[in-house]
Design a protein around this motif. Sequence first.
Motif, PDB file in Angstrom:
ATOM      1  N   UNK A  35      -3.961  34.144 -19.095  1.00 54.85           N
ATOM      2  CA  UNK A  35      -4.318  33.206 -20.162  1.00 54.85           C
ATOM      3  C   UNK A  35      -4.876  31.908 -19.592  1.00 54.85           C
ATOM      4  N   UNK A  36      -5.808  31.320 -20.308  1.00 54.91           N
ATOM      5  CA  UNK A  36      -6.358  30.028 -19.939  1.00 54.91           C
ATOM      6  C   UNK A  36      -5.729  29.006 -20.868  1.00 54.91           C
ATOM      7  N   UNK A  37      -4.955  28.101 -20.287  1.00 56.90           N
ATOM      8  CA  UNK A  37      -4.220  27.131 -21.082  1.00 56.90           C
ATOM      9  C   UNK A  37      -4.804  25.745 -20.893  1.00 56.90           C
ATOM     10  N   UNK A  38      -4.889  25.023 -21.979  1.00 57.90           N
ATOM     11  CA  UNK A  38      -5.400  23.659 -21.976  1.00 57.90           C
ATOM     12  C   UNK A  38      -4.248  22.735 -22.348  1.00 57.90           C
ATOM     13  N   UNK A  39      -3.917  21.801 -21.455  1.00 55.33           N
ATOM     14  CA  UNK A  39      -2.822  20.864 -21.674  1.00 55.33           C
ATOM     15  C   UNK A  39      -3.418  19.484 -21.903  1.00 55.33           C
ATOM     16  N   UNK A  40      -3.175  18.918 -23.092  1.00 57.45           N
ATOM     17  CA  UNK A  40      -3.608  17.550 -23.387  1.00 57.45           C
ATOM     18  C   UNK A  40      -2.491  16.611 -22.950  1.00 57.45           C
ATOM     19  N   UNK A  90     -17.336  27.228 -24.854  1.00 55.74           N
ATOM     20  CA  UNK A  90     -16.509  27.759 -25.936  1.00 55.74           C
ATOM     21  C   UNK A  90     -15.036  27.540 -25.594  1.00 55.74           C
ATOM     22  N   UNK A  91     -14.414  26.603 -26.272  1.00 50.40           N
ATOM     23  CA  UNK A  91     -12.988  26.355 -26.041  1.00 50.40           C
ATOM     24  C   UNK A  91     -12.129  27.398 -26.736  1.00 50.40           C
ATOM     25  N   UNK A  92     -12.749  28.341 -27.398  1.00 46.60           N
ATOM     26  CA  UNK A  92     -11.993  29.367 -28.110  1.00 46.60           C
ATOM     27  C   UNK A  92     -11.189  30.243 -27.158  1.00 46.60           C
ATOM     28  N   UNK A  93     -11.625  30.326 -25.915  1.00 47.17           N
ATOM     29  CA  UNK A  93     -10.907  31.162 -24.961  1.00 47.17           C
ATOM     30  C   UNK A  93      -9.673  30.461 -24.395  1.00 47.17           C
ATOM     31  N   UNK A  94      -9.480  29.196 -24.757  1.00 50.32           N
ATOM     32  CA  UNK A  94      -8.338  28.427 -24.284  1.00 50.32           C
ATOM     33  C   UNK A  94      -7.247  28.385 -25.340  1.00 50.32           C
ATOM     34  N   UNK A  95      -6.011  28.336 -24.880  1.00 48.34           N
ATOM     35  CA  UNK A  95      -4.869  28.135 -25.768  1.00 48.34           C
ATOM     36  C   UNK A  95      -4.330  26.748 -25.488  1.00 48.34           C
ATOM     37  N   UNK A  96      -4.268  25.911 -26.517  1.00 47.42           N
ATOM     38  CA  UNK A  96      -3.745  24.561 -26.380  1.00 47.42           C
ATOM     39  C   UNK A  96      -2.223  24.625 -26.344  1.00 47.42           C
ATOM     40  N   UNK A  97      -1.616  23.997 -25.338  1.00 49.11           N
ATOM     41  CA  UNK A  97      -0.169  24.036 -25.167  1.00 49.11           C
ATOM     42  C   UNK A  97       0.371  22.615 -25.182  1.00 49.11           C
ATOM     43  N   UNK A  98       1.421  22.395 -25.953  1.00 47.55           N
ATOM     44  CA  UNK A  98       2.097  21.107 -25.999  1.00 47.55           C
ATOM     45  C   UNK A  98       3.435  21.258 -25.277  1.00 47.55           C
TER      46      UNK A  98
END
Length: 95
Positions: free
Chosen positions: A36-41, A10-18
């Motif tokens: 917080x769990x942050x996802x950096x693309x 579940x990627x819902x628990x991640x916050x996408x950060x630019x």
Amino acid sequence: MRTTLSPPAALASFTLVNLDEVEATFVVRDLGLDAPQLLIDCSRLRCLRQLGVSYVVSQLLVLHQGGARVFLVNVDPVLHRCLRLLRLDTLFPLV
């Protein structure tokens, strides 16, 4: 050795950060979460091309110091090699 995590169910628990649009210091403060769990693309980071690897690494470290768990996606070979040389690849795992 490459540190890779399997994609979370579940990627819902991640916050996408630019990192092109916000400074890391504001991200952790504005989220107001304990861990917080942050996802950096990393595939489209203009700051990586314009400001360099050291800027991106410093922003990742600011996020980590603010208490965030940072996960990276689409890391190019140069950034990955730098993270590995700095021994930060375990601190910022690849998803």
